[in-house]
Design an enzyme around this catalytic site. Structure first.
Site, PDB file in Angstrom:
ATOM      1  N   SER A 111      -8.527   1.651   8.763  1.00 19.07           N
ATOM      2  CA  SER A 111      -9.732   1.813   9.571  1.00 19.07           C
ATOM      3  C   SER A 111      -9.979   0.556  10.388  1.00 19.07           C
ATOM      4  O   SER A 111      -9.558  -0.553   9.997  1.00 19.07           O
ATOM      5  CB  SER A 111     -10.952   2.076   8.682  1.00 19.07           C
ATOM      6  OG  SER A 111     -12.146   2.059   9.441  1.00 19.07           O
TER       7      SER A 111
ATOM      8  N   TYR B 131     -17.080   0.370   1.666  1.00 14.67           N
ATOM      9  CA  TYR B 131     -16.049   1.032   2.445  1.00 14.67           C
ATOM     10  C   TYR B 131     -15.202   0.009   3.203  1.00 14.67           C
ATOM     11  O   TYR B 131     -13.971   0.057   3.187  1.00 14.67           O
ATOM     12  CB  TYR B 131     -16.704   2.013   3.420  1.00 14.67           C
ATOM     13  CG  TYR B 131     -15.733   2.776   4.295  1.00 14.67           C
ATOM     14  CD1 TYR B 131     -15.027   3.860   3.795  1.00 14.67           C
ATOM     15  CD2 TYR B 131     -15.533   2.407   5.619  1.00 14.67           C
ATOM     16  CE1 TYR B 131     -14.131   4.568   4.599  1.00 14.67           C
ATOM     17  CE2 TYR B 131     -14.636   3.099   6.432  1.00 14.67           C
ATOM     18  CZ  TYR B 131     -13.945   4.179   5.916  1.00 14.67           C
ATOM     19  OH  TYR B 131     -13.068   4.866   6.720  1.00 14.67           O
TER      20      TYR B 131
END
Length: 713
Positions: free
Chosen positions: A590, A603
Site C-alpha cells: 500500500s 494498518y
C-alpha cells in the site's frame, strides 16, 4: 431400439429433437456427432470423425451436386458445430485418384483437398477425409471406442471380428491414416458387399447408414456387441492383468502423497536439466487421477510387461507419448524428504530421456523434424495413481483420459487374446509425421503466462479477482480462494463460464492458519502440479487513531496482513523449491507503507512490515530464482472488501468529508487525477510476471495515480 436395449453405450437419440431438424442432413450430422462425442466410451476428446453426403446447389453452375460434410481438422465431436465441418465436392474428391502417385507420395494429396472444397468458409479437411470420401454411404461414423480397439489391437483380432460378426464387419490391417487407407477401405467394401462396417487393425471402427439415425444405431450396436464380448470373457484366462501385485494406499494417503510428489515431478518434466534451470522456465501443467481403472493397472503383475509396450491407437499415442514412466517408488516412500526423493527419481528421468532419444535416433528419417521434449507425458506411481504433464491443463487432462482408454484397450485385449501395440517405427512415423509437424507449427503462440500456476489470496472479489482474471486471460492456471466460501464459489462459477473447466480450481483459505495454507497448496499441486506465482493480496483495513485502536484490532491487522503473508509465502516457497524452476511472489502492500497519514497506525505499520518482509524475502530467495516484488495501490474502491468494517467511515472522518465524497477526493489528490481500479493493480502484477521484468526482484511499483508523499526516496 431405445435406451433400454444398450448396456455398455449411451443411447441419447431424441426423436423430437431430430424431427425438428427436418431433412437438413448437415444439421442431423452435427446432432449425431454431438451425441456420439458425449459418451467417452465411444470416443475421446478430439477423437474420431463423422460425415454425411447430400445434394446441394453448386454456387457457380446452379446445378445440384453431391457434397460431403466431414468433421474438419482439429475438431471435437462432442462440441462440434456446423462451422467445424469441411465441405467438399464428392466427384472432385474421387477424381484425385487419377493423380495419386502411390503411398510414398500420399502426403501431397492433402494439399489437393483444397481443390475439392465446396464451401470456402468451411473448416480445413482432416487427413481422414478420404476414408469417408471413397465409401458410398450417406452417413458414416469413425470412432475409437475402447471395446472395439481392444479387439482391433488383439493378436488375433481379425479372426475374432470375423467370428463375432459372422462376416458382416470387414477388416483392414493397420496403416497410417491417409489417402491410401481410404482406397484400401473401398477395396475392403468391394470385396465384402453388404458389410455394416470396417474394423481398422489397432486403430478404430468405421460404421455407416443411409440416414443419420441408421448410422447412429449401427454404431451403437457394433460397439455394444464388442463390449459384451469382452465382458463375457473377463476372467476366463485368469485374473485381470495377472492379478494385483500391490495394494493401493487409502484414498486420503494417496492424495497426500500425490500432492507432495507432484511439484518434484513437474520440475523434472519442465526442464531437462533441473539442477541449473534457466531464468523464466515455462513449466508443464499437471493432472492427477487415482481412477479405479488406473489403480487396477498400475498395481498389477503385468504392469512391467504392458506399460513399456505403449499404446496402439494413434489418437491415444499422440497424446500419451511412446510409453509412460513407471516410477520405482514404493508406497511407503517418504516423498516429503525432497533431497532423497529427487536423488532417487532423477536417474529414472535420465533413463527415460535416453530411451526417448534412442527411439528418435533409431527411427528418424532424413527429413524428420528435430527431436521434441524427451520427458514423459504419463507417469505412473504404483499404489498411488497417475500423473500427466503437458503444455496446459486441458492437454494434460486429455492425456490422462486417453491413457485410461489405452488401459481399457489393454485390459480387453489381454482378456480375449494378447495385446499388441504399434511397432516403434510406425509409432515414430505418426509422432513425427510432417503433416503433424505442420499442424503443430500452426498452433497459436503461447500466451505470456501459459504453463504457469498462480495462487492469489483473497481472489473471490475486488483486487484479487481482477488479478486472477488478468492472469487467466494471459494463459495462467489460477487457484481461486477466499475465507468466504459462498463468495468463492460464485467467483468460481464466473471463471468456469468465462474460461472453461481447465483454468481454475478453488479452495477455502484462511491466510492466518498454517493448516489452511497447506491445504490450499495441496489443492494447487493436485489440480495443476504446483505453483509458480503467489500474490499475497488478502487483507483488511481498520482506520482509527492510536487512542481508539484496540489490541484485538491491532492483532487482527497483523495476523492477516503480516502473518498471513509470511504463512502463505513460506508454504509456497517450499513448493517452488521442490520444482526448482524459479517463481514469483508479489505482495500487495500500500501507499500507506511509506506515508504517515492520520488515523492509520495499525494498518499503516502492518503494511510497512509487509513491505520490508518483501525486501528480506527477495534478498533470501534470489538463489532459487524466486523473484519477490511489491505493488503499492491506493484508494481502490471498486468491489473491494477494504471498505467494509468502518474503513470508509474512518478515512472520511480523517479527511473531514463524507463517505460519498471519498472517490472524488482520492482522485483529486493524485497527480494524474485518476480513480484507481482493481484492473490497474492487476496490470501492475502482470508487468512483474509477464516476462519483461524477469530479472527484477526487490522492487516496488506504485499504482496510486501519483501521490507525491508515497514516492520512494
Amino acid at each position: 431400439m431405445g435406451a433400454g436395449d444398450f448396456k455398455y453405450v449411451s443411447y441419447l437419440w431424441d426423436d423430437a429433437t431430430a424431427a425438428a431438424l427436418g431433412d437438413d442432413q448437415v444439421a442431423l450430422l452435427v446432432y449425431r456427432s454431438n451425441l456420439l462425442g458425449a459418451d467417452l466410451r465411444l470416443t475421446n476428446y478430439g477423437g474420431g470423425n463423422t460425415s454425411c453426403k447430400a445434394m446441394a446447389k453448386d454456387p457457380l453452375t446452379g446445378k445440384e451436386v453431391e457434397v460431403m460434410w466431414v468433421k474438419g481438422s482439429g475438431g471435437d465431436l462432442g462440441t462440434m458445430k456446423r462451422s467445424g465441418l469441411a465441405a467438399l465436392y464428392v466427384d472432385k474428391l474421387h477424381s484425385l485418384a487419377n493423380v495419386y502417385r502411390g503411398i510414398e507420395h500420399e502426403d501431397e494429396m492433402v494439399e489437393l483437398f483444397n481443390h475439392c472444397i465446396y464451401d470456402l468458409a468451411s473448416k480445413a479437411p482432416s487427413i481422414d477425409t478420404p476414408l469417408h470420401g471413397f465409401l458410398p454411404f450417406k452417413h458414416i461414423d469413425h470412432l475409437h471406442p475402447d471395446a472395439a480397439i481392444a479387439i482391433a489391437a488383439a493378436k488375433d483380432g481379425k479372426r475374432i471380428v470375423e467370428e463375432l460378426f459372422n462376416g458382416t464387419l470387414g477388416w483392414v490391417e493397420w496403416q497410417r491414416p491417409g489417402f491410401d487407407l481410404g482406397l484400401k477401405m473401398k477395396e475392403c467394401l468391394d470385396a465384402n458387399p453388404g458389410i455394416r462396417g470396417i474394423m481398422l487393425g489397432s486403430h478404430g471402427l468405421f460404421t455407416w447408414g443411409d440416414t443419420a439415425y441408421e448410422s447412429y444405431i449401427n454404431t451403437l450396436e457394433v460397439i455394444e456387441r464388442c463390449a459384451q464380448y469382452l465382458e463375457d470373457n473377463y476372467g476366463k484366462k485368469g485374473p485381470i492383468f495377472g492379478g494385483q501385485k500391490i495394494q493401493s494406499l487409502p484414498k486420503d494417503e494417496r492424495l497426500k502423497k500425490a500432492a507432495a510428489l507432484a511439484p518434484v515431478l513437474r520440475g523434472f518434466c519442465s526442464n531437462s536439466d533441473v539442477k541449473t534451470p534457466p531464468s523464466g522456465v515455462r513449466g508443464m501443467i499437471g493432472h492427477f487421477t487415482d481412477d479405479e481403472r488406473v489403480l487396477e493397472f498400475i498395481n498389477s503383475n503385468h504392469l512391467d510387461k504392458l506399460a513399456p509396450m505403449g499404446t496402439s491407437c494413434p489418437d491415444h499415442f499422440l497424446r500419451t507419448k511412446i510409453s509412460p514412466l513407471v516410477l520405482n517408488l514404493t508406497t511407503d516412500e517418504d516423498v516429503n524428504n525432497v533431497a532423497a526423493v529427487k536423488e532417487k527419481i532423477q536417474p529414472q528421468f535420465e533413463e527415460y530421456r535416453q530411451m526417448y532419444a534412442n527411439y528418435y535416433n533409431n527411427c528418424k528419417h532424413d527429413n524428420s523434424p528435430a527431436i521434441r521434449d524427451a520427458n514423459p507425458v504419463v507417469i505412473l506411481y504404483p499404489g498411488v495413481g497417475m500423473f500427466t504433464f503437458a503444455k496446459d491443463k486441458q492437454t494434460a487432462r486429455v492425456a490422462a483420459e486417453f491413457y485410461i482408454n489405452a488401459i481399457n484397450v489393454m485390459r480387453g485385449s489381454e482378456a480375449i487374446s494378447e495385446y499388441t501395440s504399434l511397432p516403434r517405427q510406425e509409432a515414430f512415423n505418426i509422432e513425427y509425421w510432417l503433416l503433424e509437424e505442420a499442424k503443430l507449427q500452426r498452433m497459436p503462440k503461447p500466451k505470456a503466462l501459459s504453463g504457469r500456476i498462480a495462487l492469489i489470496t483473497g481472489s473471490a472479489g475486488g483486487i484479487g479477482k481482477a488479478i486472477a482474471k488478468k492472469f487467466a486471460e494471459e494463459g495462467a492456471c489460477v487457484i481461486i480462494n477466499d475465507i468466504n466460501e459462498e463468495r468463492m464459489q460464485g467467483t468460481m462459477e464466473e471463471f468456469k463460464k468465462q474460461f472453461g473447466r481447465d483454468t481454475a480450481a478453488s479452495v477455502v483459505l484462511d491466510v492466518t492458519n498454517e493448516e489452511s495454507a497447506a491445504t490450499a497448496f495441496e489443492k494447487a499441486c493436485l489440480a495443476f502440479g504446483g505453483v509458480d506465482i503467489i500474490v499475497n493480496n488478502a487483507g483488511i483495513s481498520i482506520s482509527k487513531s492510536i487512542a481508539e485502536h484496540t489490541l484485538e484490532e491491532w492483532d487482527r491487522l497483523y495476523d492477516i496482513l503480516v502473518k498471513g503473508q509470511f504463512i502463505v509465502s513460506k508454504a509456497g516457497i517450499a513448493i517452488m523449491r521442490k520444482q526448482n524452476i524459479g517463481g514469483d511472489i508479489i505482495n500487495i502492500v500500500s501507499k500507506n507503507a511509506v506515508v504517515a497519514g492520520p488515523n492509520n497506525p495499525g494498518y499503516g505499520s502492518a503494511k510497512a512490515a509487509q513491505a520490508h518482509l518483501s525486501r528480506l524475502m527477495a534478498a533470501e530467495l534470489g538463489g532459487d530464482k524466486i523473484r519477490v516484488n511489491t505493488v503499492n495501490p491506493d484508494a481502490v474502491i471498486s468491489d473491494s472488501n477494504i471498505w467494509a468494517g468502518g474503513w470508509a467511515e474512518g478515512r472520511a472522518k480523517a479527511y473531514g468529508i463524507t463517505v460519498e465524497e471519498l472517490p472524488a477526493y482520492y482522485a483529486k489528490r493524485t497527480l494524474l487525477n485518476e480513480v484507481i481500479l482493481p484492473e490497474d493493480i492487476a496490470n501492475a502484477c502482470f508487468a512483474f510476471v509477464g516476462g519483461l521484468l524477469s530479472k527484477s526482484t526487490g522492487n516496488a511499483l506504485n499504482v496510486d495515480g501519483g501521490v507525491a508523499m508515497g514516492f520512494y526516496r
